[in-house]
Design a protein around this motif. Structure first.
Motif, mmCIF file in Angstrom:
data_model
loop_
_atom_site.group_PDB
_atom_site.id
_atom_site.type_symbol
_atom_site.label_atom_id
_atom_site.label_comp_id
_atom_site.label_asym_id
_atom_site.label_seq_id
_atom_site.Cartn_x
_atom_site.Cartn_y
_atom_site.Cartn_z
ATOM 1 N N LYS A 411 44.587 28.800 31.531
ATOM 2 C CA LYS A 411 43.176 28.829 31.896
ATOM 3 C C LYS A 411 42.567 30.188 31.536
ATOM 4 O O LYS A 411 41.452 30.261 31.022
ATOM 5 C CB LYS A 411 43.039 28.561 33.399
ATOM 6 C CG LYS A 411 41.620 28.310 33.848
ATOM 7 C CD LYS A 411 41.556 27.917 35.317
ATOM 8 C CE LYS A 411 40.143 28.001 35.839
ATOM 9 N NZ LYS A 411 40.065 27.790 37.285
ATOM 10 N N GLY A 492 36.548 33.967 41.019
ATOM 11 C CA GLY A 492 37.681 33.145 41.436
ATOM 12 C C GLY A 492 38.838 33.260 40.457
ATOM 13 O O GLY A 492 40.002 33.183 40.832
ATOM 14 N N LEU A 493 38.497 33.443 39.207
ATOM 15 C CA LEU A 493 39.528 33.517 38.173
ATOM 16 C C LEU A 493 40.100 34.924 38.074
ATOM 17 O O LEU A 493 41.205 35.119 37.577
ATOM 18 C CB LEU A 493 38.924 33.090 36.827
ATOM 19 C CG LEU A 493 39.861 32.984 35.628
ATOM 20 C CD1 LEU A 493 40.860 31.865 35.855
ATOM 21 C CD2 LEU A 493 39.082 32.743 34.353
ATOM 22 N N ARG B 259 35.301 27.252 48.097
ATOM 23 C CA ARG B 259 35.895 26.276 47.189
ATOM 24 C C ARG B 259 35.859 24.875 47.779
ATOM 25 O O ARG B 259 35.548 23.899 47.107
ATOM 26 C CB ARG B 259 37.342 26.650 46.871
ATOM 27 C CG ARG B 259 37.450 27.822 45.924
ATOM 28 C CD ARG B 259 38.886 28.095 45.586
ATOM 29 N NE ARG B 259 38.976 29.188 44.610
ATOM 30 C CZ ARG B 259 40.097 29.537 43.989
ATOM 31 N NH1 ARG B 259 41.211 28.881 44.250
ATOM 32 N NH2 ARG B 259 40.106 30.521 43.125
ATOM 33 N N GLU B 282 37.911 23.148 38.299
ATOM 34 C CA GLU B 282 38.376 24.375 37.640
ATOM 35 C C GLU B 282 37.232 25.380 37.494
ATOM 36 O O GLU B 282 37.436 26.580 37.613
ATOM 37 C CB GLU B 282 38.971 24.072 36.261
ATOM 38 C CG GLU B 282 40.325 23.368 36.299
ATOM 39 C CD GLU B 282 41.377 24.112 37.122
ATOM 40 O OE1 GLU B 282 41.319 25.345 37.182
ATOM 41 O OE2 GLU B 282 42.238 23.442 37.725
ATOM 42 N N ILE B 283 36.033 24.876 37.243
ATOM 43 C CA ILE B 283 34.884 25.789 37.163
ATOM 44 C C ILE B 283 34.666 26.423 38.533
ATOM 45 O O ILE B 283 34.439 27.630 38.651
ATOM 46 C CB ILE B 283 33.615 25.036 36.715
ATOM 47 C CG1 ILE B 283 33.886 24.284 35.419
ATOM 48 C CG2 ILE B 283 32.458 26.005 36.534
ATOM 49 C CD1 ILE B 283 32.759 23.370 35.006
ATOM 50 N N THR B 285 36.876 26.930 40.905
ATOM 51 C CA THR B 285 37.889 27.934 41.252
ATOM 52 C C THR B 285 37.739 29.182 40.379
ATOM 53 O O THR B 285 38.184 30.251 40.765
ATOM 54 C CB THR B 285 39.318 27.382 41.096
ATOM 55 O OG1 THR B 285 39.466 26.869 39.775
ATOM 56 C CG2 THR B 285 39.595 26.293 42.102
ATOM 57 N N SER B 286 37.139 29.023 39.196
ATOM 58 C CA SER B 286 36.903 30.224 38.391
ATOM 59 C C SER B 286 35.825 31.089 39.020
ATOM 60 O O SER B 286 35.889 32.302 38.962
ATOM 61 C CB SER B 286 36.460 29.835 36.982
ATOM 62 O OG SER B 286 37.571 29.541 36.184
ATOM 63 N N ILE B 287 34.829 30.435 39.584
ATOM 64 C CA ILE B 287 33.696 31.206 40.099
ATOM 65 C C ILE B 287 33.953 31.739 41.500
ATOM 66 O O ILE B 287 33.654 32.885 41.805
ATOM 67 C CB ILE B 287 32.417 30.342 40.058
ATOM 68 C CG1 ILE B 287 32.038 30.069 38.603
ATOM 69 C CG2 ILE B 287 31.278 31.038 40.801
ATOM 70 C CD1 ILE B 287 30.894 29.120 38.432
ATOM 71 N N PHE B 288 34.528 30.892 42.349
ATOM 72 C CA PHE B 288 34.709 31.314 43.743
ATOM 73 C C PHE B 288 36.140 31.749 43.998
ATOM 74 O O PHE B 288 37.073 31.032 43.661
ATOM 75 C CB PHE B 288 34.349 30.178 44.689
ATOM 76 C CG PHE B 288 32.876 29.898 44.733
ATOM 77 C CD1 PHE B 288 32.034 30.691 45.485
ATOM 78 C CD2 PHE B 288 32.341 28.866 43.999
ATOM 79 C CE1 PHE B 288 30.669 30.445 45.509
ATOM 80 C CE2 PHE B 288 30.992 28.606 44.015
ATOM 81 C CZ PHE B 288 30.147 29.401 44.772
ATOM 82 N N PRO B 289 36.310 32.908 44.605
ATOM 83 C CA PRO B 289 37.663 33.360 44.905
ATOM 84 C C PRO B 289 38.289 32.512 46.018
ATOM 85 O O PRO B 289 37.566 31.948 46.807
ATOM 86 C CB PRO B 289 37.485 34.789 45.351
ATOM 87 C CG PRO B 289 36.042 35.078 45.385
ATOM 88 C CD PRO B 289 35.280 33.867 45.006
#
Lengths: 1064, 289
Positions: A411, A492-493, B259, B282-283, B285-289
């Motif tokens: 990812k 988040g990533l 999330r 997935e978007i 989880t990428s944005i929010f910790p």
């Protein structure tokens, strides 16, 4: 003495002279070796042998011939025993004895004396008193020398008993086995086991015996020595259980075991032994797939996977076998679950959408080797990269212990590549202003008098004498900018991202081993990966390090663009090019904290002066080593801005009208392209020829983007692909992979069939028009039937609780009820129900070879469809004659086509959406699916033309064709959906069965495909013209609709009727 | 006794319902001026845009704003009610105009919402008008041109509109099939205001205001909205609406982990396709910790 000697001569004289000659030739030698008395006994023994029977003299001759050598090898006592054995053999058959004596000089030196008589009796045991058996026994002695040299006597006994078994069936086979044994046995170390296996096989099949002997040598090459006895024992066990093809099993399993290290071989073999009790076939399957399974999961996980398979095997043997063959969706699923590696294929759809969402434009996701195959400048298979339109990722990620870590890595890699698109690395414009710098680029270009390059990026790189260093500085800075934007926007990533960065840092070599210039470049890479403290820097270049760190810091903010990266890179180059690329002694390094480094901005004049000076310096004057690029950062993959811009430009060129008139978009010739490629440092070319190839590939790619339509080349090109093997991939454009149902295993075989979709070949419209003429009467009739349907579309529904107006009858009743003090029925309204017909239907026509069969003449002769109307009748008659003239007979497919034409015509009146497709194929890799008319396509002459060329082709693999049609129909938005399958017989195809025998398989798969359609709210209907169709059609369609037409000629009339009945 | 039960709800006649509190609305372009101009000239208005992009909120805001102006000018007696009808497949002309009801001694006519709006000078807002049956066009056409008339066939009457009456319709051009397109004869009686999801920097404050989350989270939600909307046509039929983003914000504000809040408010609501869900997740989880 002499008399005795003379009597020997006398005796021998009774026989052909060859005997005496042989005797005379060796007598002196033997006498000398043995002494006179024993020699006489020797001679007398010869006489006795010769006296045994009619052809015994031959044996005696050989006896004499062999004697001198034999005497040298063994003592006299043994010698006598030897002669005695020969004597007995002569009594059995002289020809055997002759062979025995002939072989002896070669055999006896290696055979223990005590086994001499045993050896002889082994041969005698083979003899059954017949001519054939004797020659077999003789043959045994002929091959004995090779055998006894390697094989011990016990093994020899076993082998002979095998030969005996074979001999009881056929002496020829037994003789062949002897030769085989002579060749193979010495080369194999586990002879006892092999012979024992062969003996079991001999009961059923000689072919297998031979095969197993042949396979045994391969086993020796691939299976670990310690495991071989167990391996043969296992094979024997399987053979006893009746495994059909043991030799093939041995070849395959030995091959796959050979791919594993010894300890895994042991493990796999143990598991296989566990399986042996349950199913021989499962063992074979398991051994074959074990290496590929172990590729994906650890040995410890193998137990779990294996255990589940064992359970399946106990519940349902077929399911278990399919499981171990990896031909079961469950096996794959579990494997996937256990495996820690991430296969791109599995997460492809998910990541593609993710990438699209982030980039905000359509991004294709492909395996990295897709771009290397195209040979347009990308070479690395493991590295992620992008060509500006697609993102290429490694096909498999197995860097970490757990699946989630591997996915996180993938990812991060995806996000980084997409980040180049999202944050516009490739939109770099040489002339555009940066956000945070005084723009020097144009000034430098002016100062150096540089001409614009092929691309914007090239214009920039062209400014620098050492292009590679400029490119490295720019890509490191730009990557750092992208990393910063990603980690600050995607919080988040960010944790996974940092982990990947620190892994990348940890993997880098020590900076002190590099010459100064490269060391500073390495420092920059490390800074870009987030290391700011504990930075090792040569003491004399700390200022330069500060400068680099400060510049890098300045692109790490929200406003910075790729132009900022370029400005920073320009200044970095200025600093770095002044550092000589020399090694620094280990004592002259110090450790810095560069967290808050700032840079001092050089002036434009300083930079121009420096670049000019550097360009004028000759190679020799430059102190230190030539500059080399730093090690790659694996998660960042290949960043090739110059190539991407070049490709983008060529793409723009291929789409006229998109030309913005800027100077660089005016078109690139191959020569210019080659020059641009040669200048670029992003590709390493071996020679000039390679440049030309790559350039040509790029031109080709950009010119012809659309896939070729293969249908134009005609129907008869069947690529032959091997039937063996597991799941397939749909690689070509317009090909689709579908699962197939294995009813024995009660499970799907994943991605088993490839459907190739093609546009049907176009012919003439004449066929359509002629059919319309021929059936003019019928067409009128059908049209009337269908038109009568229309008014039914609006229905007035009465007695509703709500509606347009009061339903008079119901209202009056309600009022009466009210007057009578009764509770009235509330449903007193009516409403016109908008019952819009919203039907989509697909027709699947069977184009298998069997449809070429002629329709029976008898049915043709009857005037079954002669129209009653006289005018129509004459037309019909004329048309019929015309047809007869064209082709003397009508084929099933012709009737199918005609019926379809009539129905299409009717459907156009009623307005239903419909698609017409033909299917055939050859093997599971090549299910042909011809588009005659797509559901959404409008009816036109094109469709008429395609209809003409519908012709009998190959086989009938119905399942995948139905599945593909289902997919098509599922994508159509309609309230009611139907699928008509029109075929002439049972589904059949190469390999459309299990073990090629069970016809059930094809029928069951077809049935499953039909059920799948029904689950998607598509009503399937099967229509067949096979008179024997009833039986299997019942299974195939379950409780679904079907009809069997006893007379094919009924089809044109029946099909529209049926359509009406089913859909209305 | 009975008087002591506290009434927790408010009941209004359709024509007496006015919006009292100012609805929150952030102007994206000049739509407020346009609407005001249209209202003063009594030009019917068509609002186009995807679901959850603020069409209904805009009408509410305009209704409130126009009434405020009347109050300021001392014309409080001329307040214009807002009559909203959510159209559906089975909505017929009689549902809008009115119908006879059966009573013990015969039948009684009752007015439908459109008739009431025409009589009392309200703004009649027909939400998702293409969903309604085609016979409603018979009513809409004479009301939306110079005639401003409502024909009530069943009782043989023609109603002239109250001067304050205005017809506003909305539709979502995104997901209608060709069958459900607005007819040109209908379209060309309205001025059209296009709505789309607000740009990220405007949507953030909207989410912040409506849900109460802090501005960082609100901006992250707006970013999520922008990214997810990139998937329209590639797995998603419709982008995530501002409304859903606000719901997610509200859940976050109440203490649900971001999330998880996004999962229930956005991911699961948006689509039933598992792969698309996974991608959207997935978007998230990428944005929010």
């Amino acid at each position: 003495m002499t008399t005795e000697h003379d009597s020997v001569i006398e005796e021998l004289k009774k026989h052909p002279s060859a005997v005496i000659a042989a005797y005379e030739a060796v007598r002196d030698e033997v006498t000398e070796a043995l002494g006179p008395v024993p020699a006489l006994r020797w001679a007398q023994q010869g006489v006795r042998i010769a006296a045994q029977g009619p052809r015994a003299w031959e044996a005696a001759t050989e006896y004499f011939k062999a004697s001198p050598q034999v005497v040298q090898t063994i003592g006299f006592t043994q010698f006598e025993r030897w002669a005695e054995s020969g004597m007995e053999l002569t009594a059995e058959a002289p020809v055997i004895a002759a062979s025995f004596f002939r072989a002896s000089p070669r055999v006896l030196p290696t055979l223990a004396p005590r086994h001499i008589s045993g050896w002889a009796s082994l041969g005698r045991g083979l003899s059954r008193g017949t001519w054939k058996s004797s020659s077999l026994a003789a043959r045994f002695f002929d091959v004995s020398d090779d055998l006894v040299q390697q094989v011990n006597f016990h093994e020899l006994q076993l082998f002979v008993s095998l030969v005996q078994t074979l001999a009881s069936r056929s002496y020829d086979l037994a003789a062949e086995a002897l030769v085989l044994g002579q060749r193979v046995l010495p080369a194999v170390s586990e002879r006892e086991e092999l012979i024992s296996l062969a003996k079991v096989l001999a009961e059923t099949s000689w072919r297998e015996v031979r095969g197993s002997f042949e396979a045994a040598t391969r086993v020796g090459n691939s299976v670990d020595r310690r495991l071989r006895p167990r391996y043969f024992a296992l094979s024997e066990r399987l053979a006893r259980q009746g495994l059909g093809n043991v030799s093939a099993f041995m070849v395959e399993s030995a091959h796959s075991l050979g791919q594993l290290p010894q300890e895994l071989q042991t493990m796999v073999l143990e598991r296989a032994e566990d399986l042996a009790d349950s199913s021989a076939e499962a063992v074979s399957a398991f051994l074959r797939t074990a290496p590929s399974v172990l590729d994906r999961i650890s040995p410890a996980q193998l137990d779990t996977w294996f255990g589940r398979g064992l359970e399946f095997l106990h519940d349902n043997p077929d399911a278990g076998i399919a499981y171990f063959r990896l031909e079961s969706a469950r096996a794959e699923a579990l494997l996937d679950q256990l495996s820690s590696s991430i296969e791109l294929e599995k997460v492809h759809g998910l990541l593609r959408m993710y990438a699209n969402a982030l980039a905000g434009s359509e991004v294709e996701l492909q395996e990295a080797n897709d771009i290397t195959h195209r040979n347009i400048g990308w070479v690395s298979v493991e590295f992620a990269t992008t060509d500006g339109k697609s993102v290429f990722l490694p096909p498999n990620v197995d860097l970490h212990e757990s699946k989630s870590e591997n996915f996180a890595w993938l990812k991060v890699v995806t996000t980084h590549q997409v980040g180049h698109l999202e944050f516009k690395s490739f939109d770099f414009d040489f002339h555009a202003p940066s956000a945070g710098f005084n723009d020097y680029r144009e000034g430098v270009a002016e100062g150096l008098g540089a001409t614009p390059g092929t691309t914007e990026v090239a214009s920039f790189f062209d400014l620098f004498p050492v292009r590679a260093m400029a490119a490295d500085l720019f890509s490191t800075t730009e990557s750092a900018r992208i990393d910063h934007r990603i980690t600050s926007q995607y919080r988040g990533l960010a944790p996974s991202y940092r982990r990947v960065q620190s892994d990348a840092l940890a993997a880098r070599g020590p900076v002190e081993m590099l010459p100064a210039q490269q060391a500073l470049m390495e420092t920059l890479v490390r800074l870009s990966l987030g290391q700011t403290t504990d930075v090792h820097v040569p003491s004399r270049y700390t200022e330069q390090a500060m400068q680099l760190a400060g510049l890098l810091r300045s692109v790490r903010n929200h406003e910075a663009t790729s132009e900022d990266s370029a400005e920073a890179a320009l200044r970095m180059y200025y600093t770095l090019s002044q550092v000589p690329n020399e090694f620094i002694p280990l004592d002259d390094w110090e450790v810095l904290d560069l967290t808050n480094a700032e840079f001092e901005d050089p002036t434009l004049e300083e930079i121009v002066a420096r670049l000019r000076a550097e360009a004028e310096e000759s190679e020799e004057e430059t102190p230190g080593d030539e500059y080399e690029s730093p090690d790659d950062v694996d998660y960042r993959g290949d960043f090739k801005p110059e190539m991407v811009q070049l490709l983008a430009q060529m793409r723009g060129q291929a789409e006229p009208g998109d030309d913005d008139g800027s100077e660089s978009a005016q078109g690139i010739s191959q020569a210019e392209l080659e020059q641009a490629l040669r200048d670029s440092t992003e590709i390493d070319f071996a020679d000039d020829a390679e440049v030309t190839t790559v350039a040509a590939n790029m031109m080709k790619e950009m010119g012809a983007d659309a896939p070729q339509n293969p249908a134009g080349s005609g129907y008869n090109q069947i690529p032959h692909v091997d039937e063996e093997g597991g799941p397939l991939e749909a690689l070509e454009p317009r090909s689709y992979a579908y699962d197939e149902w294995d009813f024995r295993a009660n499970d799907y075989r994943p991605r088993w069939c490839i459907v190739q979709e093609r546009i049907a070949v176009s012919g003439e419209t004449a066929f359509y028009n002629e059919t319309m003429h021929a059936y003019a009467g019928l067409i009128e009739q059908i049209k009337r039937q269908f038109e009568s349907v229309r008014p039914e579309m609006y229905r007035k529904v009465k007695r509703l609780p709500e509606g347009e107006d009061v339903d008079l009858d119901a209202g009056i009743e309600a009022l009466i009820d009210l007057r009578n003090n009764m509770t009235p029925d509330e449903r007193i309204y009516w409403r016109r129900n908008k019952d819009e017909r919203d039907v989509a239907v697909v027709f699947l026509l069977d184009m298998s070879a069997s449809t070429a069969e002629a329709v029976e003449e008898s049915s043709r002769d009857s005037d079954w469809n002669a129209p009653g109307d006289p005018v129509a009748y004459t037309a019909w008659l004329r048309a019929r004659r015309g047809e007869t003239a064209r082709r003397p007979y009508k084929r099933i497919i012709d009737v199918e086509k005609e019926s379809m034409v009539l129905l299409m015509n009717a459907l156009e009146t009623i307005g239903d959406r419909y698609g017409v497709y033909g299917f055939s194929g050859f093997g599971r890799e090549n299910v042909e699916f011809y588009v005659i008319k797509e559901v959404e396509e409008l009816f036109s002459d094109r469709v008429k033309r395609r209809m003409d060329k519908v012709a009998p082709l190959h086989a009938t693999r119905m399942g995948p064709a139905i599945r593909h049609a289902t997919t098509k129909l599922a994508n159509v938005d309609a309230k009611t959906k139907f699928m008509f399958v029109i075929s002439d017989g049972r589904p059949q195809d190469r390999g459309y069965s299990r073990e090629g025998v069970e016809k059930e398989y094809a029928v069951q798969d077809t049935r499953m495909a039909l059920m799948e359609a029904r689950n998607l709210d598509i009503t399937p209907f099967c229509l067949t013209v096979d008179r024997n169709g009833h039986d299997y059609l019942r299974t195939m369609t379950g409780d679904l609709n079907y009809e069997v037409l006893p007379d094919i000629m009924e089809l044109p009339r029946r099909l529209p009727q049926l359509y009406k009945k089913v859909t209305l | 006794m009975a008087n002591q039960t506290t009434q927790l709800y408010q009941q209004h006649n359709i024509e007496e319902y006015f919006i009292e509190k100012e609805p929150f609305y952030l102007e994206v372009a000049d739509e407020i001026d346009i609407f005001e101009a249209a209202y003063h000239q009594r030009v019917p208005v068509l609002l186009k845009g995807p679901t959850g992009s603020g069409k209904t909120r805009f009408v509410e805001y305009m209704s409130w704003r126009l009434n405020q102006a009347r109050k300021r000018d001392g014309r409080a007696d001329q307040m214009s009610p807002l009559v909203t009808v959510a159209c559906h497949e089975d909505l017929t002309a009689s549902d809008l105009v009115g119908r006879y009801l059966l009573e013990p001694e015969g039948t009684r006519w009752i007015d439908g919402p459109l008739t009431r709006a025409v009589k009392h000078g309200g703004i009649c807002y027909l939400d998702e008008v293409v969903e309604a049956r085609k016979d409603t066009t018979v009513l809409i056409h004479p009301l939306s041109d110079h005639r401003r008339l409502l024909h009530i066939e069943k009782i043989g009457e023609v109603l002239e509109s109250h001067p304050n009456f205005l017809l506003v319709i909305s539709y979502n051009p995104g997901y209608q099939s060709a069958l459900k397109d607005l007819k040109h004869s209908t379209r060309q009686r309205f001025i059209a205001i296009e709505f789309d999801f607000p740009p990220r920097d405007l949507e953030g404050p909207i989410i912040q205001h409506e849900s109460g989350v802090d501005i960082t989270k609100a901006q992250q939600l707006a970013l999520l909205g922008e990214k997810v909307r990139n998937l329209i046509g590639q797995g998603l039929q419709e982008g995530v609406s501002t409304r859903l983003l606000i719901y997610a914000g509200k859940l976050i504000e109440h203490g649900i982990a971001p999330r998880r809040a996004c999962e229930v408010a956005i991911v699961w609501g948006l689509t039933d396709d598992h792969e698309t869900q996974a991608s959207v997740m997935e978007i998230v989880t990428s944005i929010f910790p």
